[in-house]
Design a protein around this motif. Sequence first.
Motif, short mmCIF file in Angstrom:
data_model
loop_
_atom_site.label_atom_id
_atom_site.label_comp_id
_atom_site.label_asym_id
_atom_site.label_seq_id
_atom_site.Cartn_x
_atom_site.Cartn_y
_atom_site.Cartn_z
N UNK A 230 -7.18 100.08 29.56
CA UNK A 230 -7.52 100.15 30.98
C UNK A 230 -7.22 101.54 31.50
N UNK A 231 -8.07 102.01 32.43
CA UNK A 231 -7.78 103.22 33.17
C UNK A 231 -8.41 103.12 34.55
N UNK A 232 -7.66 103.54 35.56
CA UNK A 232 -8.20 103.70 36.90
C UNK A 232 -7.76 105.06 37.41
N UNK A 233 -7.85 105.31 38.72
CA UNK A 233 -7.57 106.66 39.20
C UNK A 233 -6.10 106.97 39.34
N UNK A 234 -5.23 105.99 39.03
CA UNK A 234 -3.79 106.26 39.12
C UNK A 234 -2.99 105.81 37.91
N UNK A 235 -3.64 105.18 36.92
CA UNK A 235 -2.89 104.57 35.83
C UNK A 235 -3.80 104.34 34.63
N UNK A 236 -3.25 104.52 33.43
CA UNK A 236 -3.98 104.20 32.21
C UNK A 236 -3.05 103.57 31.19
N UNK A 237 -3.60 102.66 30.36
CA UNK A 237 -2.80 101.92 29.39
C UNK A 237 -3.60 101.71 28.11
N UNK A 238 -2.91 101.80 26.97
CA UNK A 238 -3.44 101.34 25.68
C UNK A 238 -2.38 100.45 25.04
N UNK A 239 -2.79 99.28 24.57
CA UNK A 239 -1.85 98.32 24.03
C UNK A 239 -1.91 98.21 22.53
N UNK A 240 -0.86 97.61 21.96
CA UNK A 240 -0.79 97.32 20.54
C UNK A 240 0.09 96.10 20.33
N UNK A 241 -0.43 95.10 19.66
CA UNK A 241 0.38 93.91 19.44
C UNK A 241 -0.48 92.72 19.05
N UNK A 242 0.06 91.56 19.28
CA UNK A 242 -0.62 90.31 18.94
C UNK A 242 -1.72 90.10 19.97
N UNK A 243 -2.95 90.44 19.59
CA UNK A 243 -4.04 90.59 20.54
C UNK A 243 -4.36 89.37 21.36
N UNK A 244 -4.21 88.19 20.77
CA UNK A 244 -4.52 86.97 21.52
C UNK A 244 -3.70 86.88 22.80
N UNK A 245 -2.46 87.30 22.74
CA UNK A 245 -1.59 87.22 23.91
C UNK A 245 -1.88 88.34 24.90
N UNK A 246 -2.29 89.50 24.39
CA UNK A 246 -2.67 90.59 25.29
C UNK A 246 -3.94 90.23 26.06
N UNK A 247 -4.84 89.49 25.43
CA UNK A 247 -6.03 89.02 26.13
C UNK A 247 -5.63 88.00 27.19
N UNK A 248 -4.81 87.04 26.82
CA UNK A 248 -4.42 85.98 27.76
C UNK A 248 -3.69 86.53 28.97
N UNK A 249 -2.94 87.61 28.78
CA UNK A 249 -2.16 88.18 29.88
C UNK A 249 -2.85 89.37 30.54
N UNK A 250 -4.06 89.74 30.08
CA UNK A 250 -4.76 90.91 30.62
C UNK A 250 -3.78 92.08 30.76
N UNK A 251 -3.10 92.38 29.65
CA UNK A 251 -1.92 93.26 29.68
C UNK A 251 -2.21 94.62 30.30
#
Length: 324
Positions: A230-251
């Motif tokens: 995710x990236x917007x005009x004030x914040x950006x993120x890249x995740x790594x982990x157990x993907x099913x849970x990152x999807x469920x939590x919209x990390x």
Amino acid sequence: MTSPAHANDRPTALVIHGGAGVIERDALDAGEDRAIRADLDRALDAGHAVLARGGSALDAAEAAVRALEESPRFNAGKGAVFNAEGRHELDASVMEGHTRRAGAVAGVTTVRNPVRLARAVMEHSPHVMLIGDGAEAFADTRPELDRVDNRWFDTDHRREQLEQAQAREAAARHSGAADPADLKGTYFGTVGAVALDAHGHIAAATSTGGMTNKRWGRVGDSPVIGAGTWADDRCGVSGTGWGEFFIRAAVAHDICARVAYRGDSLQAAADEVLMNVVPGLGGDGGAIALDADGNIAMPFNTSGMYRGWVKPDGSRGTAIFREE
């Protein structure tokens, strides 16, 4: 003469990851430790060189991830894990914060640098995500993309991991004791980057080979905008982990939403999502995050996460273990 890109003397910053998981000191010899850190440094060099010459956050994030995809030591590109059929299915995504443009691919098999294909989807198609044969057909229209045989992604280490995973799976079937929790920490290695450029813009990119021994076209969070990237005009993120849970939590989006809507600091938002929300659901992993002021957060709830950074003051470093 000062270039327009640096006219306002805004800070630039870069943060990268090479995956989170069970990374124990006694399982990583000194030579491999040095090699991993050298590859992280090469990715930092690639991304920071773009920022130093006034280039875009998107170019910097892509350059850093491409460097990591070229290393056999991370689960992306050359070091991608094998699926249950003994092949490689690669996923990637990019997002540009100030425009909210995004591109993603899943299940691709012949594109040497999937992050480049994800960007091509963003810039040269009307779509955000392409998968499988369709993504390969789109890649056929982009002559700038390097193509390889699927076997190019093979490494002996990943082949051993597949054999071990399939042996464990067979033993579990035989005993009737299969436990999904056994997946914790066994498959991480996703790579990612988040960059802040001299224009004040943020971009994020993520790339992965997915989960060892995956089947049925399984896709995790890495190519899912809002989950792994995710990236917007004030914040950006890249995740790594157990993907099913990152999807469920919209990390990835959740971290930036806490910054945008509640005014949480970047560190507080990232810590809450990675240290409470994800493990509360039963998952694990980590993330890198960067805000418009150049603040960096790198939380993870596993024993280690390959990571590196260049801060606005020019200081930089790499780390693997929690206490670093």
